[in-house]
Scaffold this motif. Sequence first.
Motif, PDB file in Angstrom:
ATOM      1  N   PHE A 123       0.836  -1.195   0.000  1.00  0.00           N
ATOM      2  CA  PHE A 123       0.000   0.000   0.000  1.00  0.00           C
ATOM      3  C   PHE A 123       0.871   1.244   0.000  1.00  0.00           C
ATOM      4  N   CYS A 124       0.470   2.181  -0.826  1.00  0.00           N
ATOM      5  CA  CYS A 124       1.061   3.516  -0.808  1.00  0.00           C
ATOM      6  C   CYS A 124       0.095   4.429  -0.063  1.00  0.00           C
ATOM      7  N   ALA A 125       0.620   5.413   0.653  1.00  0.00           N
ATOM      8  CA  ALA A 125      -0.245   6.378   1.348  1.00  0.00           C
ATOM      9  C   ALA A 125       0.395   7.746   1.266  1.00  0.00           C
ATOM     10  N   SER A 126      -0.442   8.773   1.358  1.00  0.00           N
ATOM     11  CA  SER A 126       0.100  10.133   1.385  1.00  0.00           C
ATOM     12  C   SER A 126      -0.654  10.973   2.396  1.00  0.00           C
ATOM     13  N   LEU A 127      -0.016  12.042   2.792  1.00  0.00           N
ATOM     14  CA  LEU A 127      -0.525  12.906   3.859  1.00  0.00           C
ATOM     15  C   LEU A 127      -0.152  14.339   3.537  1.00  0.00           C
ATOM     16  N   ASP A 128      -1.120  15.238   3.773  1.00  0.00           N
ATOM     17  CA  ASP A 128      -0.743  16.651   3.631  1.00  0.00           C
ATOM     18  C   ASP A 128      -0.264  17.173   4.987  1.00  0.00           C
ATOM     19  N   ARG A 129      -0.164  18.460   5.137  1.00  0.00           N
ATOM     20  CA  ARG A 129       0.338  19.006   6.398  1.00  0.00           C
ATOM     21  C   ARG A 129      -0.684  18.923   7.519  1.00  0.00           C
TER      22      ARG A 129
END
Lengths: 113, 110
Positions: free
Chosen positions: A91-97
């Motif tokens: 799984f790839c995941a991303s997050l903003d600030r």
Amino acid sequence: EPEVTQTPSHQVTQMGQEVILRCVPISNHLYFYWYRQILGQKVEFLVSFYNNEISEKSEIFDDQFSVERPDGSNFTLKIRSTKLEDSAMYFCASLDRSEGGYTFGSGTRLTVV
Amino acid sequence: EDKVVQSPLSLVVHEGDTVTLNCSYEVTNFRSLLWYKQEKKAPTFLFMLTSSGIEKKSGRLSSILDKKELFSILNITATQTGDSAVYLCAPRYNNNDMRFGAGTRLTVKP
């Protein structure tokens, strides 16, 4: 709603081959992650990436693994010489600030034969 | 070494029951705690808890964090079969990394 896109959804590879798993995170996100989940087991952290470099990596993320963000959109995980035990869902995941949750892609199922 | 322990590991209930899922943690550089639901594929975000004692609610789901005792609970009231999933808790660190617990597998029978 913005999505994290992963390709391919399923990859079968022979032991010893190199594989590249691809992810397109949400465009304004700054933090990027790879996790893996072996069938029936917990979701395990592999690596985090911020500001064009690795922030943290787990013991699983050995020299066979590498990550790259070659342009402004893609985030890739390379496994240099696959082993049978690399078979898992990645799984790839991303997050903003912000203080929100991480957004996960739908995963790539890697099968090493 | 950091620890995240979820209990129970699995739970079988009938529709309409109320369930409480537990997550205890011992981590350094703790920032917040997240709950996720995992059905067939990727985890989907439920809650993020940063402050002690403030309940977060979303429909039949609610969650609260106790930073003194280092645990969180996730409550689901009036369970439905669609609530069947693995529920994951995950501490988020100051550097924005996140680690998952092993999860609680909830099965809701009709």
